[in-house]
Design an enzyme around this catalytic site. Sequence first.
Site, PDB file in Angstrom:
ATOM      1  CB  SER B  47      17.319  15.101   1.699  1.00 24.83           C
ATOM      2  OG  SER B  47      18.174  14.602   2.703  1.00 24.83           O
ATOM      3  CD  GLU B  48      17.246   9.388   3.088  1.00 26.49           C
ATOM      4  OE1 GLU B  48      17.654  10.438   2.529  1.00 26.49           O
ATOM      5  OE2 GLU B  48      17.938   8.369   3.184  1.00 26.49           O
ATOM      6  CG  ASN B  49      17.275  15.646   6.116  1.00 25.62           C
ATOM      7  OD1 ASN B  49      17.452  15.152   5.004  1.00 25.62           O
ATOM      8  ND2 ASN B  49      17.939  16.706   6.514  1.00 25.62           N
ATOM      9  N   GLY B  50      13.468  15.628   4.766  1.00 26.38           N
ATOM     10  CA  GLY B  50      12.441  16.606   4.435  1.00 26.38           C
ATOM     11  C   GLY B  50      12.835  17.700   3.470  1.00 26.38           C
ATOM     12  CB  ALA B  89      10.716  12.840   4.025  1.00 32.68           C
TER      13      ALA B  89
END
Lengths: 227, 216
Positions: B47-50, B89
């Site tokens: 997920s892009e948010n880590g 990320a």
Amino acid sequence: MIDKSVASAEAALADVPDGATVMIAGFGGAGQPVQLIEALIAQGARELTIVNNNAGNGDAGLAALIAAKRVRKILCSFPRQADSWHFDKLYRAGGIELELVPQGTLAERIRAAGAGIGAFFTPTAYGTKLAEGKETRRIGERDYVLEYPIHADYALVKADRADRWGNLVYRKSARNFNPIMASAAKCTVAQVREIVPLGALDPEVVVTPGIFVKRVVKIAASLRKAA
Amino acid sequence: MKKLDRKEMAARVARDIPEGAYVNLGIGLPTLVADYLPKGKDIFLHSENGILGMGPKPPEGEQDPDLVNAGKEPVTLLTGGAFFHHADAFAMIRGRHLDFAVLGAFQVSVAGDLANWHTGAPDAIPAVGGAMDLAVGAKNVLVMMEHLTKSGESKIVERCTYPLTGARCVNRIYTDLAVIDVKPDGLHVVDMVEGLSFDELQRLTGVALKKTAIAA
């Protein structure tokens, strides 16, 4: 003895001037330093340039700062959301400037500022509207767009725990933009759940070393629940 | 002919994701793919948010506001999962470490150009998120979309009329009618829904399709 803890969010942000560039960390509500934003609203600084992934959700935090017309310009990747009504209204009325940045480019421009990088070439957005007017270069087999760092005067971050030297650890996906924003501002203010004695944070798991942090504010649990 | 519904489309995409793959599922329709990945195999959702090793949504009452996906919905972390900051990320994305990105789309062109972030309407508030990074960064970009617009026009086009997310980046298209590979020499149909003939698919799609890749 160095103690970076400050008694209140208000005291930690008392010197933010009009026109400042302020990074506000968080991804939606996760990792968003809501009490620092509320203190910034109370403090009164105007004409701010804000850097955040979004442009506020609902009525609290960043959305409230925007609703109070204190933001001249926002740099973000995803302003339009189901609950971004304050931004939407102001934007349509021409009351706020938007610089739309792809999310990875936003993160890297912030990281680059903290790392002292002058500019970088990224393949992201090549051949799209978001690269219009920007310098490009073919390196090897790929085309790249030149992007510049984003520096800030202040970064408002949220961490789980800190010590008096400003070392920070985060909680789950609330980490997101916090560590890179902490590195990219002249003055980073961290709101935390708990300030622990030196040595209580395992040095192997410190995510943001204290060199990046100027001020630490403990937010009372009662306030955190209210947000 | 029976069009695939959203769940069937998600299941069809999931069939092509092998064990060990690192995968980012876009917001909306692609998120559904997670529900159809084979149980008992290790597939790593990013997920892009880590987050790496993202798990399904938690049961009611166990949501954690600090643990959300790119759509800001509550999720869980699998045993062995990890957290990291946003620049890392996107290093995973841009640095070509992700095996698959599954993205929604307004249009895909014959050349593999992707349009999925902006309708181009002058009064629309633009938002791009991580789409442009995923489009250039993932080793394989899979697009999931309805084959036709609500007014019956093909979303697979000669040239995108909407603003591009990325140029020549799509590898495979999954629609409610067919699976189509994007190759340098054109669009190759891989399979079609039951009861649909190649000729009918060709008629609906408008741009030239090749049928040599269809399994006999």
